[in-house]
Design a protein around this motif. Structure first.
Motif, PDB file in Angstrom:
ATOM      1  N   SER A  48      47.422  14.653  41.659  1.00  0.00           N
ATOM      2  CA  SER A  48      47.756  15.901  42.337  1.00  0.00           C
ATOM      3  C   SER A  48      46.667  16.233  43.353  1.00  0.00           C
ATOM      4  N   GLY A  49      47.052  16.595  44.549  1.00  0.00           N
ATOM      5  CA  GLY A  49      46.073  16.956  45.567  1.00  0.00           C
ATOM      6  C   GLY A  49      45.599  15.767  46.370  1.00  0.00           C
ATOM      7  N   SER A  53      52.108  14.885  49.510  1.00  0.00           N
ATOM      8  CA  SER A  53      53.058  15.780  50.166  1.00  0.00           C
ATOM      9  C   SER A  53      52.716  15.969  51.634  1.00  0.00           C
ATOM     10  N   LEU A  54      51.421  16.024  51.932  1.00  0.00           N
ATOM     11  CA  LEU A  54      51.024  16.184  53.334  1.00  0.00           C
ATOM     12  C   LEU A  54      51.560  15.017  54.161  1.00  0.00           C
ATOM     13  N   GLU A 185      58.541  14.051  44.768  1.00  0.00           N
ATOM     14  CA  GLU A 185      58.568  14.458  43.362  1.00  0.00           C
ATOM     15  C   GLU A 185      59.897  15.101  43.014  1.00  0.00           C
ATOM     16  N   HIS A 218      54.626  11.294  40.329  1.00  0.00           N
ATOM     17  CA  HIS A 218      53.530  11.229  39.380  1.00  0.00           C
ATOM     18  C   HIS A 218      53.793  10.174  38.330  1.00  0.00           C
TER      19      HIS A 218
HETATM   20  N1  LIG Z   1      46.923  25.066  54.261  1.00  0.00           N
HETATM   21  C1  LIG Z   1      45.985  24.282  53.691  1.00  0.00           C
HETATM   22  N2  LIG Z   1      44.673  24.535  53.902  1.00  0.00           N
HETATM   23  C2  LIG Z   1      43.715  23.768  53.328  1.00  0.00           C
HETATM   24  N3  LIG Z   1      43.995  22.745  52.522  1.00  0.00           N
HETATM   25  C3  LIG Z   1      45.281  22.439  52.264  1.00  0.00           C
HETATM   26  C4  LIG Z   1      46.338  23.189  52.827  1.00  0.00           C
HETATM   27  N4  LIG Z   1      47.513  22.672  52.396  1.00  0.00           N
HETATM   28  C5  LIG Z   1      47.192  21.629  51.599  1.00  0.00           C
HETATM   29  N5  LIG Z   1      45.859  21.498  51.517  1.00  0.00           N
HETATM   30  C6  LIG Z   1      45.128  20.492  50.772  1.00  0.00           C
HETATM   31  O1  LIG Z   1      45.727  19.266  50.929  1.00  0.00           O
HETATM   32  C7  LIG Z   1      45.516  18.488  49.772  1.00  0.00           C
HETATM   33  C8  LIG Z   1      46.703  17.608  49.514  1.00  0.00           C
HETATM   34  O2  LIG Z   1      47.811  18.370  49.176  1.00  0.00           O
HETATM   35  P1  LIG Z   1      49.222  17.704  48.803  1.00  0.00           P
HETATM   36  O3  LIG Z   1      50.139  18.816  48.504  1.00  0.00           O
HETATM   37  O4  LIG Z   1      49.608  16.763  49.864  1.00  0.00           O
HETATM   38  O5  LIG Z   1      48.902  16.905  47.472  1.00  0.00           O
HETATM   39  P2  LIG Z   1      49.931  16.108  46.575  1.00  0.00           P
HETATM   40  O6  LIG Z   1      49.367  14.745  46.476  1.00  0.00           O
HETATM   41  O7  LIG Z   1      51.301  16.259  47.076  1.00  0.00           O
HETATM   42  O8  LIG Z   1      49.747  16.822  45.181  1.00  0.00           O
HETATM   43  P3  LIG Z   1      50.873  17.184  44.123  1.00  0.00           P
HETATM   44  O9  LIG Z   1      50.991  15.996  43.286  1.00  0.00           O
HETATM   45  O10 LIG Z   1      50.272  18.323  43.387  1.00  0.00           O
HETATM   46  O11 LIG Z   1      52.092  17.529  44.864  1.00  0.00           O
HETATM   47  C9  LIG Z   1      45.254  19.437  48.629  1.00  0.00           C
HETATM   48  O12 LIG Z   1      44.010  19.148  48.087  1.00  0.00           O
HETATM   49  C10 LIG Z   1      45.211  20.800  49.297  1.00  0.00           C
HETATM   50  O13 LIG Z   1      44.050  21.466  48.888  1.00  0.00           O
END
Ligand SMILES: Nc1ncnc2c1ncn2[C@@H]1O[C@H](COP(=O)(O)OP(=O)(O)OP(=O)(O)O)[C@@H](O)[C@H]1O
Ligand SMILES: [Mg+2]
Lengths: 325, 337, 282
Positions: A48-49, A53-54, A185, A218
């Motif tokens: 996670s993180g 998703s980004l 997910e 996940h």
């Molecule tokens: N608006 C924002 N400002 C600062 N940081 C951000 C912002 N949006 C997302 N992040 C950071 O981007 C990182 C990646 O987020 P992302 O949602 O892509 O993770 P993920 O791998 O999809 O996690 P998950 O499994 O929980 O969905 C996170 O650590 C979050 O803190």
């Protein structure tokens, strides 16, 4: 069969930055290369993180304005999409790229009948009206195997189960008959039977329509079942990218190795992992060049100071100075 | 639908009853002898006694209350000393003037408030957002009657754009004679566009004055709810599905916050109904507010009591309407007793 | 001394614009209410037919009205009566509203249900219309304007106190006090109420603004304070008639002053809220 597969997505050197990390200068998604062939199924895993998703948002053109995105090259079916504000996105977003999100009930408008929500998207991409539109909506519902489509069109999301809502969202994602389906997910939070049903539906639809599929999860077991190729992300960097077989039999990055070895079944949900010490580094502070170095038992000075490039044979790429053999 | 309607009506009854009790208490609180009060300033001892009997003031309080409620049910609100008419008739003949003004102002305030709020939510901290805070602060601070007079001074006296603030229609026109008493409707029905333009000209300044006080709350509520909803999952879905931005904004985002905005509109309406009294005074508007003021100054209590009751009634009716609209807008709204 | 004053000025200068304005204006209003009547250049009641309806000039800054009274002196003198009226109303609603709210919130059950219902009814009612009704019923005097204003403002205090008392009734320190057999009124007064002082201050400031508007509105339509006493609402009402012959200054200056006073308390309330609860500041 020996046909050269056709490139669908070509994304080089993607960085995504947020103002929140301006002080440390760390990019939240860092030097990511991503490519996808037509009809290919790829899974993206990571804690996670880690930025999954980004990456998905960048690929589907819905990054929030707070994110500052840069890339050397971002082509989709030969169209240059590197500018998120470019009007070339019109005609791609939702039409060529469909997205299915997690938490389906919240991802649908609570005050609009699900049939209408599907109809909005079909009307936008297939220019159907009135009776033809109605029929197309019913077809779309039937395609995602919703029983009694004629009854469900008038339901609101809160009247449907989570699995049912997920099927609705799939119908929305499929409405433009896209060449790429991103499932972020899409099964998280659903019960196991529903998960299996959704995944098999996803596969069946993608195969029937010759869509490429980016499956973010996940759940390593699901990813393993689903994809041809797996990408492992850690703290915004891709650490390993390999065919499913190679990744699960002989992982080369210590992080992937820990992921895959975490349970006897060789598959765990990433969030349950206890084998990897520490957590994802805080990007607001300064971090090692290989962002896994702080958690890695093999790390040496090079890992802290020099970022490893993703390298190796096409079916076993790894970004590591001390890969496992 | 009918079942919902009646259940909602039942819920509203305690409120209405509360107001009736309040007014009953108020009338018994009148300083001095209520009978003398109701009989008017020119009454003799004998006529006061008559009024006392007539009002049942010689009986016990609960008994008095019952008779009072009975009277209300039969539409007996007493008689105005100044006009000599039955208060009910007076009110009925004046209520369209007030409602036409108030409802138009409400429509204007809601429309502008929603546009301003949505605009502000798109770029928090931007120009529209700042305009939004200025409008809502000024709306709280500028006295209704003062704004009305300022507008009259500028647009009537200085610029000559607006007609004299002397009621609903210039004497040049003949009074519309229609079934509703809403002159916009009546002139439209009669196809009398000339008179309609006169009616609209006369309405403009009072409507703008009144509306100024409704824009702020509607805009602030819209802005806050929109900012929240624009970050929600389903808006992300709609964007990812490639829907055009205007559709995402209105059909998806705004539509889902329609209920809180509607509730604010209801609150604003209640406020405007009160502020209406002052606007009617400034613009010589022959509505129920002006009627109440006349009666207050003439110490004529029956009409004031009727006025407050009518307000209570309007407020209950309006809230009922708002609940029903909310129900049609949001399938999640349920009536919980 | 001068240093302290400078420090204060610097502090105010660092506030956001609205907050700085409200603090300065609040001080000005209080001073005017206290000493205004003694320092104005003219007797606010003295009629001088010879100098009637003079536009603003160096001798009469705000001009004179139809009776030759100095509008500047009248506007300044009116500060006291307007503020005192509003303050009395707010104090009454603060005290009664807090008491009722505390009792309802502490006892719960039917008393709570009934009072909540009553206050909901009052609050949702067109408030100015209710105030007109109450003031009319109580007779045409200043005290009835004060009471009417107090009644329409009371629910805001009662509601807030009720919610807070109800919420804190089961808090640990309250339970402890209860176990120590401290009587309920004491618990409410000494253990719960101190927490409520900040939000009640904010509420009082906002209500001051509304109370000034309400009272001025009532006197504008002829209720309460009677001419020739200078009061902003009446002065605006008086001046309205002369606007049509071009004598704008008669209604303008008292109206502006009224607006300024309301603005001061509204902004002061906002500033207090931001100051007491920085998280809510936007
Ligand atoms: N608006 C924002 N400002 C600062 N940081 C951000 C912002 N949006 C997302 N992040 C950071 O981007 C990182 C990646 O987020 P992302 O949602 O892509 O993770 P993920 O791998 O999809 O996690 P998950 O499994 O929980 O969905 C996170 O650590 C979050 O803190
Ligand atoms: Mg994610």
């Amino acid at each position: 069969m020996n046909i050269q597969p056709e490139r669908l997505v070509e994304l080089n050197n993607l960085t995504i930055r947020f103002g929140a990390n301006a002080q440390s200068g760390n990019a939240t998604v860092d030097h990511v290369d991503f490519h996808l062939d037509k009809g290919e199924f790829v899974a993206l895993v990571g804690e996670s993180g880690s930025g999954k998703s980004l990456l998905a948002h960048a690929l589907s053109g819905i990054l929030s304005p707070a994110a500052e995105m840069k890339s050397d090259r971002f082509h989709f079916s030969g169209v240059d999409l590197s500018d998120p504000k470019s009007n070339k996105w019109h005609g791609i977003r939702g039409r060529e790229i469909g997205v299915v999100f997690q938490n389906p009930r919240a991802a649908l408008s609570p005050v609009r009948k699900v049939g209408k929500q599907i109809a909005d998207v079909i009307a936008e991409h297939r220019f159907l009206r009135k009776q033809a539109l109605k029929e197309a909506v019913l077809e779309a519902l039937a395609a995602v195997r919703i029983p009694d489509p004629a009854l469900r069109v008038d339901a609101y999301p809160h009247e449907l189960s989570g699995g049912m809502c997920q099927r609705i969202m799939m119908a929305i994602a499929l409405a433009g008959d896209p060449a790429l389906l991103i499932a972020d997910e899409a099964t998280t939070g659903l019960d196991t039977t529903t998960q299996a049903a959704i995944v098999s539906l996803l596969r069946q639809q993608a195969e029937a329509r010759h869509m490429a599929c980016l499956f973010i999860s996940h759940d390593l077991a699901l990813a393993k079942d689903f994809a041809h190729r797996i990408i492992v992300m850690h703290a915004g960097q891709i650490v390993e990218e390999a065919s499913v077989d190679r990744l699960f039999t002989s992982p080369r990055h210590p992080y992937s190795a820990a992921l895959t070895k975490a349970t006897p079944a060789n598959a765990a949900t990433v969030s349950e992992l206890s084998g990897i010490p520490g957590g994802i580094p805080d990007l607001r502070r300064s971090v090692p060049a290989c962002r896994f170095a702080g958690r890695c038992e093999f790390a040496d000075t090079q890992c802290w100071t020099e970022r490893p490039e993703l390298a190796g044979p096409p079916d076993a790429l790894v970004a590591c100075w001390r890969p496992l053999s | 639908m009918i079942k919902l309607f009646s259940s909602r009506l039942l819920l509203a009854l305690p409120n209405l009853l509360g107001v009736v009790i309040l007014i009953f208490i108020l009338t018994r609180m009148l300083p001095g002898d209520p009978a003398a009060y109701f009989a008017g300033p020119a009454a003799t001892q004998k006529s006061i006694e008559e009024v006392r009997k007539q009002l049942g003031l010689d009986r016990s309080l609960p008994e008095q209350f019952l008779t009072y409620v009975q009277g209300l049910f039969s539409g007996d609100l007493g008689r105005s000393l100044t006009s000599g008419q039955s208060v009910l008739d007076d009110l009925v003949s004046r209520v369209p003037a007030s409602l036409e003004l108030t409802l138009l102002a409400l429509a204007l305030a809601s429309g502008l408030g929603i546009l301003l709020g949505v605009g502000a939510s798109l770029r928090p901290g931007g120009g529209l957002d700042r305009l939004c805070s200025v409008v809502s602060i000024l709306g709280q601070a500028v006295p209704t009657f003062f704004l009305g007079l300022l507008l009259v001074f500028v647009f009537y006296y200085k610029l000559g754009w607006a007609p004299a603030p002397l009621g609903r229609l210039d004497i040049l026109y003949s009074t519309p004679d229609g079934p509703t008493g809403f002159w916009i409707v009546d002139t439209l029905v009669a196809g009398d566009l000339d008179t309609l333009s006169g009616v609209l000209r006369q309405l403009t300044l009072p409507v703008v004055t009144l509306a100024m006080f409704g824009i702020g709350p509607v805009a602030r509520m819209t802005r806050a709810s929109m900012i929240e909803v624009l970050n929600s999952d389903f808006i992300r879905t709609a964007r990812a599905a490639g829907l055009p931005p205007s559709k995402v904004l209105w059909t998806y985002a705004f539509r889902s916050i329609a209920v809180p905005v509607l509730n604010t509109v209801g609150m604003v309406l209640s406020f405007l109904l009160g502020a209406n009294v002052l606007v009617e005074k400034v613009f010589g508007w022959p509505g129920i507010g002006a009627y109440a003021i006349e009666s207050v100054l003439a110490s004529d209590f029956a009409p004031i009591q009727g006025f407050v009751l009518l307000m209570a009634f309007l407020y209950v009716a309006i809230n009922l309407a708002i609940d029903l609209i909310a129900l049609s807008l949001d399938p999640r709204v349920k009536f919980d007793g | 001394m001068a240093e302290a004053a400078l420090g204060l000025i610097r502090k105010i200068g660092n506030l956001p614009l609205g907050a700085a304005f409200s603090v300065v204006m609040f001080a000005v209003l209080v001073i005017l209410a206290a000493i205004g009547p003694y320092v104005v250049p003219y007797d606010p009641l003295a009629t001088v037919p010879a100098s009637a309806m003079q536009p603003p000039s160096l001798t009469h800054w705000f001009g004179t009205d139809q009776l030759g009274r100095d509008i500047f002196s009248r506007t300044i003198t009116a500060t006291r009566i307007d503020l005192v009226t509003a303050l009395s109303a707010v104090l009454i609603s603060l005290v009664t509203g807090t008491t009722i709210g505390a009792v309802a919130g502490w006892s719960g059950r039917w008393l709570d249900a009934v009072s909540t219902r009553v206050f909901d009814t009052i609050m949702a009612f067109p408030l100015f219309a209710l105030a007109v009704g109450i003031a009319a019923a109580l007779g045409n005097s200043i005290s009835s304007v004060i009471i009417a204003t107090a009644i329409v403002n009371m629910p805001f205090f009662a509601r807030q106190v009720r919610t807070e008392v109800n919420r804190r009734r089961s808090a640990g320190y309250v339970e402890a006090a209860r176990l120590a057999r401290i009587p309920a009124p004491k618990i409410v007064a000494f253990h719960i109420m101190p927490n409520l002082v900040p939000p009640l201050m904010v509420q009082s400031s906002l209500n001051m603004g509304w109370a000034i508007l309400n009272a001025a509105g009532l006197s504008f339509i002829g209720l309460g304070i009677q001419p020739p006493d200078p009061e902003w609402g009446i002065m605006v009402a008086d001046g309205a008639a002369y606007m049509f012959s071009g004598e704008w200054w008669v209604f303008l200056f008292p109206g502006l002053m009224l607006m300024l006073a309301v603005l001061t308390f509204t902004l002061l309330g906002d500033a207090l809220r931001d100051w007491l609860d920085p998280r809510r500041a936007s």
